[in-house]
Scaffold this motif. Structure first.
Motif, mmCIF file in Angstrom:
data_model
loop_
_atom_site.group_PDB
_atom_site.id
_atom_site.type_symbol
_atom_site.label_atom_id
_atom_site.label_comp_id
_atom_site.label_asym_id
_atom_site.label_seq_id
_atom_site.Cartn_x
_atom_site.Cartn_y
_atom_site.Cartn_z
ATOM 1 N N HIS A 53 90.552 36.265 21.840
ATOM 2 C CA HIS A 53 91.232 37.416 22.446
ATOM 3 C C HIS A 53 91.166 37.321 23.963
ATOM 4 N N GLU A 54 91.926 38.191 24.617
ATOM 5 C CA GLU A 54 91.978 38.241 26.079
ATOM 6 C C GLU A 54 91.883 39.695 26.531
ATOM 7 N N HIS A 55 91.175 39.921 27.629
ATOM 8 C CA HIS A 55 91.096 41.258 28.223
ATOM 9 C C HIS A 55 91.941 41.285 29.492
ATOM 10 N N MET A 56 92.778 42.298 29.602
ATOM 11 C CA MET A 56 93.715 42.353 30.730
ATOM 12 C C MET A 56 92.989 42.473 32.073
ATOM 13 N N GLY A 57 91.833 43.138 32.069
ATOM 14 C CA GLY A 57 91.091 43.313 33.315
ATOM 15 C C GLY A 57 89.736 42.625 33.322
ATOM 16 N N GLY A 58 89.431 41.852 32.272
ATOM 17 C CA GLY A 58 88.136 41.189 32.170
ATOM 18 C C GLY A 58 87.108 42.039 31.435
ATOM 19 N N GLN A 59 85.938 41.444 31.212
ATOM 20 C CA GLN A 59 84.875 42.091 30.427
ATOM 21 C C GLN A 59 83.538 41.515 30.874
ATOM 22 N N VAL A 60 82.491 42.332 30.778
ATOM 23 C CA VAL A 60 81.128 41.868 31.014
ATOM 24 C C VAL A 60 80.320 42.113 29.741
ATOM 25 N N LEU A 61 79.539 41.112 29.323
ATOM 26 C CA LEU A 61 78.639 41.250 28.176
ATOM 27 C C LEU A 61 77.202 41.171 28.667
ATOM 28 N N LEU A 62 76.365 42.091 28.190
ATOM 29 C CA LEU A 62 74.926 42.095 28.473
ATOM 30 C C LEU A 62 74.220 41.973 27.125
ATOM 31 N N VAL A 63 73.560 40.852 26.882
ATOM 32 C CA VAL A 63 72.986 40.592 25.561
ATOM 33 C C VAL A 63 71.655 41.329 25.432
ATOM 34 N N THR A 64 71.502 42.043 24.300
ATOM 35 C CA THR A 64 70.310 42.873 24.101
ATOM 36 C C THR A 64 69.463 42.461 22.906
ATOM 37 N N ASN A 65 70.021 41.699 21.946
ATOM 38 C CA ASN A 65 69.250 41.359 20.752
ATOM 39 C C ASN A 65 69.814 40.129 20.058
ATOM 40 N N GLY A 66 68.927 39.321 19.513
ATOM 41 C CA GLY A 66 69.323 38.235 18.632
ATOM 42 C C GLY A 66 69.827 37.007 19.361
#
Ligand code: MN
Length: 133
Positions: A53-66
């Motif tokens: 998939h694609e995000h029109m304005g971008g995305q940030v992921l912060l990993v919390t588990n696993g």
């Protein structure tokens, strides 16, 4: 196999039924859609990933588990663990999700949501996913 988080950092919310994920996923909107900066806690069961998939304005992921993965089209997959940060550029084709043997949770922050919803593409092929450890 790691177990379902007993005390997740953020509440898991409800199971999210959606054709853009290969298995069970839980979604909890921490800051709602329609706000200036929607923020979601997303939890994947082992083996579950989203489609390209694609995000029109971008995305940030912060990993919390696993343990899980992030991959941009044409690039090797990146293994993710708690504390990892992923900056996803606007319009970059990518997927994210759990490793085969681990639950996986991340916070997902939608950048510039006013630019429109994500564009969902084809599922991640088994050839790509099964090659990951
Ligand atoms: Mn994404």
């Amino acid at each position: 196999m790691s177990r379902i988080p007993e005390a997740p950092l953020f509440p898991m919310g409800e199971e999210f039924i959606n054709d853009n994920f290969s298995g069970a996923v839980w979604l909890n909107m921490l800051i709602p859609l329609g706000s200036d900066l929607p923020v979601a806690n997303v939890t994947f069961e082992p083996g579950c990933r989203n489609s390209w998939h694609e995000h029109m304005g971008g995305q940030v992921l912060l990993v919390t588990n696993g343990r899980g993965y992030y991959q941009e089209w044409g690039q090797p997959a990146r293994e993710l663990r708690p504390g990892d940060v992923v900056q996803i550029p606007a319009h970059a084709k990518h997927w994210h999700g759990a490793a085969k043997d681990s639950w996986f949770s991340h916070i997902a922050i939608e950048i510039h949501p006013e630019k429109g919803p994500a564009t969902w593409l084809e599922p991640v092929s088994d050839d790509i996913y099964d090659a990951l450890a």
